[in-house]
Design an enzyme around this catalytic site. Sequence first.
Site, PDB file in Angstrom:
ATOM      1  N   SER A   1       0.951  -1.329   0.161  1.00  0.00           N
ATOM      2  CA  SER A   1       0.145  -0.128   0.036  1.00  0.00           C
ATOM      3  C   SER A   1       0.874   1.358   0.123  1.00  0.00           C
ATOM      4  O   SER A   1       1.661   1.415  -0.882  1.00  0.00           O
ATOM      5  CB  SER A   1      -0.940  -0.107   1.206  1.00  0.00           C
ATOM      6  OG  SER A   1      -1.971   0.942   1.193  1.00  0.00           O
TER       7      SER A   1
ATOM      8  N   HIS B   1      -8.032  -5.036  -1.097  1.00  0.00           N
ATOM      9  CA  HIS B   1      -6.769  -4.310  -0.511  1.00  0.00           C
ATOM     10  C   HIS B   1      -6.377  -4.999   1.088  1.00  0.00           C
ATOM     11  O   HIS B   1      -7.187  -5.224   1.721  1.00  0.00           O
ATOM     12  CB  HIS B   1      -7.050  -2.663  -0.434  1.00  0.00           C
ATOM     13  CG  HIS B   1      -5.772  -2.080  -0.031  1.00  0.00           C
ATOM     14  ND1 HIS B   1      -4.806  -1.735  -0.988  1.00  0.00           N
ATOM     15  CD2 HIS B   1      -5.438  -1.469   1.247  1.00  0.00           C
ATOM     16  CE1 HIS B   1      -3.799  -1.010  -0.245  1.00  0.00           C
ATOM     17  NE2 HIS B   1      -4.251  -0.985   0.873  1.00  0.00           N
TER      18      HIS B   1
ATOM     19  N   ASP C   1      -9.878  -3.724  -5.365  1.00  0.00           N
ATOM     20  CA  ASP C   1      -9.096  -3.015  -4.494  1.00  0.00           C
ATOM     21  C   ASP C   1      -9.372  -1.494  -5.109  1.00  0.00           C
ATOM     22  O   ASP C   1      -8.895  -1.264  -6.479  1.00  0.00           O
ATOM     23  CB  ASP C   1      -7.610  -3.228  -4.344  1.00  0.00           C
ATOM     24  CG  ASP C   1      -6.542  -2.356  -3.790  1.00  0.00           C
ATOM     25  OD1 ASP C   1      -7.118  -1.424  -2.946  1.00  0.00           O
ATOM     26  OD2 ASP C   1      -5.255  -2.594  -3.786  1.00  0.00           O
TER      27      ASP C   1
END
Length: 270
Positions: A120, A243, A213
Site C-alpha cells: 500500500s 486491499h 482494490d
Amino acid sequence: MSRDIASELRESARERNGARPKGPDLPYVGDLTSPSGLPLRRYRPADRPRPLVVFLHGGGWVHCDLETHDGTCRRLARECDVEVLAVDYRLAPEHPYPAAIDDAVEVLRWARPVAVAGDSSGGYLATMACLRLRDEGCTPPAVQILICPNTDLTLSQPSVTEKGAGFGLDADMLAWYAAQWLPDPARRRAASPLHHADLSSLPTALVVTAEHDALRDEGDAYARRLAEAGVRVRHRREPGLTHGFIQGTDPDATAAHQRLFADIRALIPR
C-alpha cells in the site's frame, strides 16, 4: 481534528493486530535503530547470512508500525529465506511528505539491501525511494516488491470509483490519507510515481495488485509504465481479493501469499 482521527486509526490498527495470529517463530528477531534513530526490527530465518530485504509497512502514511506488520515480516523472512529489516518511518500528519521517503532512503543507503518491499503506502515509499536513489546517482536495491501500491496521489484511476466503496478501502478514506500526506493538491501529481516523467533504470519490479482494490488500476498502470520504460517487471492481479490481503488469514489470501513468496524467491539475488 486530523490528529484525532490519526490517533483513532492507530489505535484501531493495534486492536486489529492483536486479533491476528502471531507469525512464525524465527531464530532471531531483534530491535535496533538507524543512524538517525529510526526504530527498526530485523528478522533472521537462519543463523547463516541471508539476502536482506527492507520492508516498509502500509497504513496510508498515517498509521501502522513495526507491531502491525510483525507477522507479515516473519512470514516473509521464513518463506522467502531472507533477512527482513522493517522500518518504523515517521507518520503523517505530524510528518508529511517527504519525511517518510527521506526515512526510507536513509535506511536503504545504510543497510544496502538486495530488495525493498512495501504494501500500500509502503509500496509508494519503496518506489519513491528507488526513484530518488537513481536520480541522485546512487545504486538502488536490485528488486522492488510492490504489493497493492499507491502510485497516483491524484486518485484519478477508474478503480478508485469502481472499487471505492464496500471493499474495505473507501475512496473518501483514500482522499483523507492523501491530504494528510501531501496537503497541497497541486503538488500531488508531481509526487506520484505513476506520473514521473522517466521510469527507466529502476530496479526489477514485482507488482501485485488485487481485483477488488481501489488502488488496483494505479498499480496495474505503474507496472505497464515500468515495462514500457525497459524495466524488468513481473506483474499479477490477484482475482477475488481486496486491499490488504497481505495480512489476511483466509484460504484465498494464504494462497496468494504463497504465490507472492514464490515470486520473491525467484527474483531475489542469491
